[in-house]
Every structure is written in structure tokens, then in C-alpha cells.
Design a protein around this motif. Structure first.
Motif, PDB file in Angstrom:
ATOM      1  N   ASN A 198       0.699  -1.209   0.045  1.00  0.00           N
ATOM      2  CA  ASN A 198      -0.140   0.154  -0.206  1.00  0.00           C
ATOM      3  C   ASN A 198       0.860   1.325  -0.031  1.00  0.00           C
ATOM      4  O   ASN A 198       1.837   1.172   0.689  1.00  0.00           O
ATOM      5  N   GLU A 199       0.622   1.968  -0.925  1.00  0.00           N
ATOM      6  CA  GLU A 199       1.310   3.490  -1.060  1.00  0.00           C
ATOM      7  C   GLU A 199       0.353   4.430  -0.394  1.00  0.00           C
ATOM      8  O   GLU A 199      -0.842   4.571  -0.924  1.00  0.00           O
ATOM      9  N   TYR A 200       0.845   5.336   0.258  1.00  0.00           N
ATOM     10  CA  TYR A 200       0.263   6.772   0.930  1.00  0.00           C
ATOM     11  C   TYR A 200       0.516   7.913   0.256  1.00  0.00           C
ATOM     12  O   TYR A 200       1.695   8.153  -0.032  1.00  0.00           O
ATOM     13  N   GLU A 201      -0.273   8.956   0.422  1.00  0.00           N
ATOM     14  CA  GLU A 201       0.102  10.357  -0.109  1.00  0.00           C
ATOM     15  C   GLU A 201      -0.568  11.317   0.917  1.00  0.00           C
ATOM     16  O   GLU A 201      -1.760  11.095   1.470  1.00  0.00           O
ATOM     17  N   GLU A 202       0.127  12.251   1.314  1.00  0.00           N
ATOM     18  CA  GLU A 202      -0.584  13.539   1.804  1.00  0.00           C
ATOM     19  C   GLU A 202      -1.534  14.271   1.033  1.00  0.00           C
ATOM     20  O   GLU A 202      -0.968  14.638  -0.019  1.00  0.00           O
TER      21      GLU A 202
END
Length: 375
Positions: free
Chosen positions: A339-343
Motif C-alpha cells: 500500500n502506498e499513501y500520500e498527503e
């Protein structure tokens, strides 16, 4: 000469006063030991009250008090047995309380006489009898509290972590063929293999974790042929549906298939999955515990419980053939979810009330039974 004049004045005055005096009550009462008694009478404005009291046996009364109702004391005397011609002026029409308190153990016999001198002819026939009426008194409780007078809308810029992408891939963990000897072989008919699942990575903007895994146990060429047939079926399914898996075990671990083809003929093997402690008990011929077990030419199992998706596991193998050793292939695959997240920025809207102090008055209604006169 001066003495004679005074005598003449008194002589003519006394009859006039005696005519103005009106008897209100004259009674003899017994007041028991440690008891209080009250007489309530009404009087008109301008009256003069004449009060006489005598205890027949000349025994003292603890207290005698005359009050303008409810609590305005006009006269009081203590430890007395006689009161003569006590005069009290009535300033306003109202009820007067004649209170007698006996603090002795024995009773008291009391003669009481109460008279009035009216201020004019109009009040001569004033009704001194007291009646009781129910009245309501209203008072107001005043208090201050904060009251909402409006609302302010506040906008605050904030950031939050949002999921950018999710990817699941099959990862080959273990693929090995192991010789398992017969029961008559000096090396023993038990052996084990072990594998370790990848450690989960939990970063702020990227996570990798094992979400499921599966294993395959097969004996000899028969099991190898069954694996090939499963692979052919799975490859067709993968092309038409998803690229998440590339092997039969990958499809099983992801739930794309619920079953795999196994051979019906051939040499079999007893297999189980355990931890290291129970693997040692197994090899030592002692009682042991397992997570899964089976016996056959081939077998398989998938795990998706998070408690089973980390750590080291052992595949236990046992051959019950008396003379013939067997070659057992063990395969293990895991499904890794990344899983990749971003602000992301956003405006947080909040509504805040505005307050102002205000004063309120709440009515408090009290019901009382009070004495009244002139009815």
C-alpha cells in the motif's frame, strides 16, 4: 384641690373606657407537660389589645408571647404565673398569635382573658374569628447563563494521509524436493523442512505485509503431473481475470480457486505444519501439536489469519513405507500486499457557537395555608 380634681377626672373617665372594652375571649385551658398552645385572633387597625393571664396554681409558665402573625413579636414574658392588663396597640388589621409554652412535666391550668378597645364605632363589631385559607405566593429566582446568539464558521487547512495505490503480488517462498526414507532405513522415516515468511514493513507512506500464504506437498512424478495440470488451468484463469497470481498456490492463497487437483494413485506421505518446538517433539517421537495435517499423494492448504502470516513454520514429513523411500516436493507461496499513501490537503469546516450572558427569572409558586381575619 389638685387631688380632688384628679379624682373627679378619673371618676368620669372610667365609665367611658369600660363601655369601649369589648370582650374577645375568656377561657380556662389546660396546657399539658412539655406542650405548647396557641390562640389565634384577629384585630382591627387602631385596636388596643388588653391581655390577662393567670395560672390557677400559681405555677410558672416557661414563656408567654404575643406575636403579630407570622413572627413579629409584640410582647413576651418568661417564668411567670400572672399577667395583668397588658395593653398592645394594633397598627394594622391582622392576626395575632397568643403562644403559651410549658416546659414542666406537669400540666398547667390557665385562665386567659383577651379584650379589645376599638378605635371607632365602625370597628366595634369587627369579627375576630380567624379562618384558614390556601394562598399561593409567587417569588422569582433570578440567574444568569450563557445563551447561543449565533454561529461562526471556521475553515482550517489540514492534511491527511490517503491511500494512493494497492498492489498484491505472489511471492515464491519455498520450493524444494526432500527425500523421506522408509521405516527400515537407518536414517529414520521422519524429516522436516522450514521456511520464514517475509517480515511486514510498516512505513508512513508505504506498507508491505503478508496477507495470506499457501503450501503444496506432493510425492513423486504423479504429484508433479498434477501440479502441471493445475498450472495450466490457473494460467487460463489468470489471463482472463487478474495478474495477482502466477501459480496454483497463488490462486489458492488469494481465494481465486477453492480447490486444486491431486493425484489418486501413487506413494503417499504424512505431512503437517508446526512451529519449531513441536517439530522437535515430532522428530523425538513424542506427542506434538500442529496447525494443519494430512496424508496422501498430494495435499495443500491456505492461511489468511493475520496471526499465521508472520514467523517461521516447519513442514513435518513421515513415510510409513517399509522398504521404499519417497521424494516429496514442498512449495510455499505468499501474497504480499503493498500500500502506498500520500498527503492530501483539505479544508476542515467547523461550526462554533457564539455565546452571550443573559439574565432570566423563573417563577417559584409556593402554596401556603394562612390565617385570615374579617371573614
Amino acid at each position: 384641690m389638685r387631688i380632688l380634681l384628679t379624682t373627679i377626672i378619673l371618676f368620669f373617665s372610667l365609665p367611658a373606657i369600660s363601655q369601649d372594652v369589648v370582650d374577645v375571649t375568656e377561657q380556662t385551658i389546660r396546657i399539658g407537660g412539655f406542650k405548647d398552645e396557641e390562640i389565634l385572633l384577629g384585630f382591627a387597625k387602631g385596636d388596643k389589645i388588653i391581655f390577662n393571664f393567670k395560672e390557677v396554681g400559681k405555677k410558672e409558665m416557661k414563656e408567654i408571647e404575643i406575636l403579630e402573625y407570622p413572627s413579629n413579636s409584640k410582647f413576651s414574658d418568661y417564668k411567670t404565673h400572672k399577667i395583668e392588663n397588658k395593653t398592645i396597640s394594633v397598627n394594622q388589621t391582622g392576626v395575632y398569635v397568643f403562644r403559651f409554652k410549658n416546659s414542666a412535666m406537669s400540666g398547667r391550668i390557665c385562665q386567659i382573658k383577651i379584650q379589645r378597645i376599638p378605635s371607632n364605632e365602625e370597628t366595634r363589631n369587627f369579627n375576630t374569628q380567624v379562618t384558614w385559607e390556601t394562598k399561593q405566593e409567587t417569588t422569582y429566582k433570578t440567574y444568569t447563563k450563557d445563551v447561543v446568539i449565533g454561529y461562526d464558521t471556521l475553515y482550517t487547512q489540514k492534511t491527511k494521509r490517503e491511500l494512493k495505490s494497492t498492489e498484491r503480488k505472489e511471492l515464491l517462498i519455498f520450493d524444494k524436493t526432500q527425500r523421506v526414507h522408509s521405516t527400515t532405513n537407518d536414517n529414520g522415516n521422519k524429516t522436516s523442512l522450514f521456511f520464514t515468511l517475509p517480515v511486514n514493513e510498516l512505513g508512513l507512506y508505504k506498507t508491505k505485509k503478508v496477507v495470506s500464504w499457501a503450501y503444496w506437498v506432493g510425492v513423486g512424478e504423479e504429484a508433479n503431473q498434477a501440479w502441471k495440470q493445475n498450472s495450466q488451468s490457473i494460467s487460463k484463469l489468470a489471463k482472463g481475470a487478474s495478474t495477482y497470481f502466477v501459480s496454483p498456490l497463488g490462486a489458492l492463497a488469494l481465494g481465486a480457486v477453492a480447490d486444486l487437483l491431486v493425484p489418486k494413485i501413487g506413494e503417499d506421505v504424512s505431512y503437517a505444519v508446526s512451529d519449531q518446538q513441536n517439530r522437535n517433539l515430532f522428530l523425538a517421537g513424542q506427542q506434538y501439536r500442529i496447525f494443519d495435517q494430512g496424508k496422501g499423494v498430494a495435499g495443500f492448504k491456505n492461511f489468511n489469519n493475520m496471526g499465521m502470516c508472520q514467523g517461521t513454520f516447519f513442514i513435518l514429513l513421515s513415510n510409513d513405507n517399509i522398504m521404499q523411500g519417497i521424494d516429496v516436493t514442498v512449495k510455499v507461496v505468499a501474497i504480499i500486499e503493498t500500500n502506498e499513501y500520500e498527503e492530501k490537503s483539505y479544508s476542515d469546516v467547523s461550526i462554533q457557537p457564539k455565546y452571550e450572558k443573559k439574565t432570566f427569572s423563573d417563577p417559584i409558586i409556593v402554596t401556603k395555608i394562612v390565617p385570615v381575619v374579617g371573614k
